[in-house]
Design a protein around this motif. Structure first.
Motif, PDB file in Angstrom:
ATOM      1  N   SER A  26      -2.622  19.526   1.831  1.00 20.84           N
ATOM      2  CA  SER A  26      -3.086  18.325   1.155  1.00 20.84           C
ATOM      3  C   SER A  26      -2.291  17.106   1.634  1.00 20.84           C
ATOM      4  N   HIS A  27      -2.818  15.929   1.363  1.00 18.21           N
ATOM      5  CA  HIS A  27      -2.100  14.703   1.697  1.00 18.21           C
ATOM      6  C   HIS A  27      -0.857  14.599   0.822  1.00 18.21           C
ATOM      7  N   ARG A  28       0.234  14.105   1.410  1.00 22.89           N
ATOM      8  CA  ARG A  28       1.493  13.975   0.678  1.00 22.89           C
ATOM      9  C   ARG A  28       1.976  12.531   0.772  1.00 22.89           C
ATOM     10  N   HIS A  29       2.610  12.047  -0.292  1.00 18.53           N
ATOM     11  CA  HIS A  29       3.117  10.677  -0.280  1.00 18.53           C
ATOM     12  C   HIS A  29       4.235  10.536   0.746  1.00 18.53           C
ATOM     13  N   PHE A  30       4.146   9.540   1.631  1.00 15.87           N
ATOM     14  CA  PHE A  30       5.143   9.342   2.678  1.00 15.87           C
ATOM     15  C   PHE A  30       6.007   8.109   2.447  1.00 15.87           C
ATOM     16  N   GLY A  31       5.397   7.069   1.836  1.00 17.79           N
ATOM     17  CA  GLY A  31       6.142   5.827   1.654  1.00 17.79           C
ATOM     18  C   GLY A  31       5.153   4.705   1.437  1.00 17.79           C
ATOM     19  N   SER A  32       5.594   3.492   1.729  1.00 20.93           N
ATOM     20  CA  SER A  32       4.692   2.367   1.494  1.00 20.93           C
ATOM     21  C   SER A  32       4.807   1.363   2.626  1.00 20.93           C
ATOM     22  N   TYR A  78       0.850  -1.201   0.000  1.00 21.26           N
ATOM     23  CA  TYR A  78       0.000   0.000   0.000  1.00 21.26           C
ATOM     24  C   TYR A  78       0.877   1.239   0.000  1.00 21.26           C
ATOM     25  N   GLU A  79       0.464   2.257  -0.738  1.00 21.44           N
ATOM     26  CA  GLU A  79       1.142   3.552  -0.682  1.00 21.44           C
ATOM     27  C   GLU A  79       0.454   4.397   0.383  1.00 21.44           C
ATOM     28  N   VAL A  80       1.248   5.127   1.138  1.00 18.46           N
ATOM     29  CA  VAL A  80       0.718   5.880   2.280  1.00 18.46           C
ATOM     30  C   VAL A  80       0.809   7.391   2.013  1.00 18.46           C
ATOM     31  N   HIS A  82      -0.866  -0.018  10.310  1.00 18.69           N
ATOM     32  CA  HIS A  82       0.588  -0.043  10.111  1.00 18.69           C
ATOM     33  C   HIS A  82       1.108   1.333   9.705  1.00 18.69           C
ATOM     34  N   ALA A  83       0.352   2.011   8.846  1.00 14.85           N
ATOM     35  CA  ALA A  83       0.779   3.339   8.393  1.00 14.85           C
ATOM     36  C   ALA A  83       0.846   4.286   9.592  1.00 14.85           C
ATOM     37  N   ARG A  84      -0.126   4.166  10.481  1.00 15.46           N
ATOM     38  CA  ARG A  84      -0.153   5.009  11.681  1.00 15.46           C
ATOM     39  C   ARG A  84       1.070   4.715  12.561  1.00 15.46           C
ATOM     40  N   ASP A  85       1.376   3.414  12.759  1.00 11.93           N
ATOM     41  CA  ASP A  85       2.514   3.044  13.603  1.00 11.93           C
ATOM     42  C   ASP A  85       3.841   3.475  12.984  1.00 11.93           C
ATOM     43  N   LEU A  86       3.929   3.347  11.650  1.00 12.28           N
ATOM     44  CA  LEU A  86       5.221   3.569  11.002  1.00 12.28           C
ATOM     45  C   LEU A  86       5.480   5.034  10.700  1.00 12.28           C
ATOM     46  N   TYR A  87       4.452   5.761  10.264  1.00 11.75           N
ATOM     47  CA  TYR A  87       4.708   7.106   9.734  1.00 11.75           C
ATOM     48  C   TYR A  87       4.231   8.248  10.626  1.00 11.75           C
ATOM     49  N   ILE A 147      -4.765   9.971   7.338  1.00 14.50           N
ATOM     50  CA  ILE A 147      -3.965   9.033   6.528  1.00 14.50           C
ATOM     51  C   ILE A 147      -4.826   8.484   5.391  1.00 14.50           C
ATOM     52  N   TRP A 148      -4.272   8.416   4.201  1.00 12.83           N
ATOM     53  CA  TRP A 148      -4.872   7.665   3.105  1.00 12.83           C
ATOM     54  C   TRP A 148      -3.957   6.487   2.813  1.00 12.83           C
ATOM     55  N   VAL A 149      -4.515   5.317   2.544  1.00 14.53           N
ATOM     56  CA  VAL A 149      -3.715   4.225   1.995  1.00 14.53           C
ATOM     57  C   VAL A 149      -4.401   3.738   0.718  1.00 14.53           C
ATOM     58  N   VAL A 150      -3.587   3.385  -0.252  1.00 16.35           N
ATOM     59  CA  VAL A 150      -4.150   2.862  -1.505  1.00 16.35           C
ATOM     60  C   VAL A 150      -3.218   1.776  -2.014  1.00 16.35           C
ATOM     61  N   LYS A 151      -3.815   0.688  -2.507  1.00 14.87           N
ATOM     62  CA  LYS A 151      -2.986  -0.404  -3.032  1.00 14.87           C
ATOM     63  C   LYS A 151      -2.090   0.125  -4.143  1.00 14.87           C
ATOM     64  N   SER A 152      -0.804  -0.204  -4.066  1.00 18.74           N
ATOM     65  CA  SER A 152       0.147   0.293  -5.068  1.00 18.74           C
ATOM     66  C   SER A 152      -0.270  -0.084  -6.481  1.00 18.74           C
ATOM     67  N   THR A 153      -0.873  -1.265  -6.620  1.00 17.33           N
ATOM     68  CA  THR A 153      -1.251  -1.727  -7.963  1.00 17.33           C
ATOM     69  C   THR A 153      -2.407  -0.911  -8.537  1.00 17.33           C
ATOM     70  N   GLU A 154      -3.096  -0.124  -7.691  1.00 18.83           N
ATOM     71  CA  GLU A 154      -4.224   0.684  -8.164  1.00 18.83           C
ATOM     72  C   GLU A 154      -3.767   2.024  -8.735  1.00 18.83           C
TER      73      GLU A 154
END
Lengths: 95, 329
Positions: free
Chosen positions: A20-26, A9-11, A38-43, A52-59
């Motif tokens: 605006s939301h900014r790309h942080f990592g995956s 997932y991209e975070v 996980h995004a909350r714990d990591l970033y 937080i937004w998460v979206v599948k990288s393949t999307e």
């Protein structure tokens, strides 16, 4: 060893309201709920965000760097799209 | 540093036919112009391979780096210290994950990276194969090991590969707390009883030389520096970084009232740098080969954690499948 094969997932994180939301990592996660956790714990261990937004990288549909010239080059010679292209006498005000 | 394994001799692999002279020259021109390389850009196969090795070793080091400190979480002397140590170890896990994520943008899978660590095929920093036998070791690790890591990682923020450089910016921001909490532990011990001071000195005696080894072999024997420098994957040489580290750290030890375990250490007025004694390179290579005090223990601990976590991963996958099937129905 067991394969987990959890999707990637991209975070994207909004640092504070008004931005605006900014790309942080995956991150990898089994599903969307876990991806958010996980995004909350990591970033956001140090108040980095309020949303937080998460979206599948393949999307994500991305442009190909090989097409960069045909996509972005045409903009380079259209300097008349910028306000500095136009010469206005100094004594004309508020323009 | 965290990627000392890179400095070992590698088998020369056959040239990739896609690496035509024209493409290589165009790529080098981008690097020379200080452009960042992004995941989908064309890159020479050697650049990709070097980055995968360097970044995965770096990530593995962060992960294994949790073990020596994790050893003291249950025995930290106060609740304050325990909370700090927990946060620091959690940061190390985070750093490992940032870097694994960045490595995956080069087209390798997380599962394969982890498998290489668990099987012992992949390298990680020699420093984590030393034991943490007293509380002062936790102070010394924060002060020296994280201090050395910052020294190494700051130039990596300017690395030519975008995702690695961005991960390093995040890591460096967080690392400073690690070093300061370590130095604070040392300060408190050095202001304490004679026994506490002896404990601090003992930890410094054990960690000083291994910390200097973190910067990797001397420039005279390092195999990969020139190409990595040209590609701006590496920006400052091993020996230069090591010298910088010695120069800033010796006065910090003096402030603590501790003595560096090096009879040859002397300030050179002419150069403005400290001259220091010869590093025991034999010990360095032995640890890197897997014969350090804790190499086996570290790998066993990683494998055991991985095995014991298997049911959690499987349960999470099963739950995700069940939810997806329910949504589809």
């Amino acid at each position: 060893m067991s394969k987990t094969d959890w999707p990637l997932y991209e975070v994207f994180i909004r640092a504070r309201s008004g931005l605006s939301h900014r790309h942080f990592g995956s991150i990898h996660a089994a599903d969307e709920t876990m991806a958010l956790d996980h995004a909350r714990d990591l970033y956001t261990r140090r108040n980095e965000g309020v949303s937080i937004w998460v979206v599948k990288s393949t999307e994500i549909v991305a442009s190909d760097p090989a097409d960069s010239d045909s996509l972005f080059e045409p903009a380079a010679d259209k300097i008349y799209r910028h306000p500095t292209f136009y010469k206005i006498p100094d004594d004309v005000e508020n323009i | 540093m965290y990627t000392q394994g890179l400095d070992q001799k590698q088998k020369k692999s056959a040239a990739d036919p896609a690496d035509t002279p024209g493409r290589l020259a165009a790529f080098q021109a981008r690097i020379d112009a200080d452009e960042k390389i992004e995941p989908k850009d064309w890159m020479p196969s050697g650049y990709r391979k070097t980055l995968i090795r360097q970044m995965s070793q770096h990530a593995h080091s962060e992960i294994v780096g949790m073990l020596p400190e994790g050893n003291w979480i249950t025995r930290a002397p106060t609740l304050r210290r325990k909370a700090i140590l927990l946060a620091k170890v959690q940061d190390e896990a985070g750093h490992g994950l940032y870097i694994y994520g960045a490595t995956e943008t080069l087209g390798v899978s997380r599962d394969n990276l982890v498998a290489d660590l668990l099987s012992g095929k992949a390298k990680y920093s020699s420093i984590f194969n030393y034991p943490t036998i007293s509380w002062a070791d936790i102070g010394t690790i924060g002060w020296l090991v994280d201090g050395a890591a910052i020294m190494n990682q700051i130039p990596l923020c300017r690395c030519s590969y975008g995702p690695y450089a961005r991960a390093m910016v995040r890591v460096c921001k967080e690392e400073s707390f690690h070093q300061r909490q370590g130095y604070e532990i040392m300060l408190e011990l050095c202001r304490g009883t004679d026994e506490q001071k002896r404990m601090a000195q003992g930890a410094l005696d054990r960690w000083w030389w291994p910390s200097l080894m973190m910067f990797g072999p001397s420039d005279k024997t390092s195999e990969h520096s020139a190409q990595s420098m040209a590609w701006k994957i590496k920006r400052i040489s091993n020996d230069e970084l090591r010298q910088k580290f010695v120069d800033v750290t010796v006065p910090q030890a003096e402030y603590l009232g501790l003595k560096m375990p090096d009879e040859d250490l002397v300030f050179d007025q002419k150069t403005g740098h400290y001259r220091f004694g010869e590093i025991d390179w034999e010990e360095f290579w032995e640890v890197l080969k897997g014969n350090g005090k804790c190499n086996r223990e570290r790998l066993e601990a990683r494998n055991s954690a991985h095995d014991k976590g298997r049911w959690v991963r499987e349960a999470a996958s099963a739950y995700a499948e069940k939810q997806a099937a329910r949504d589809a129905a």
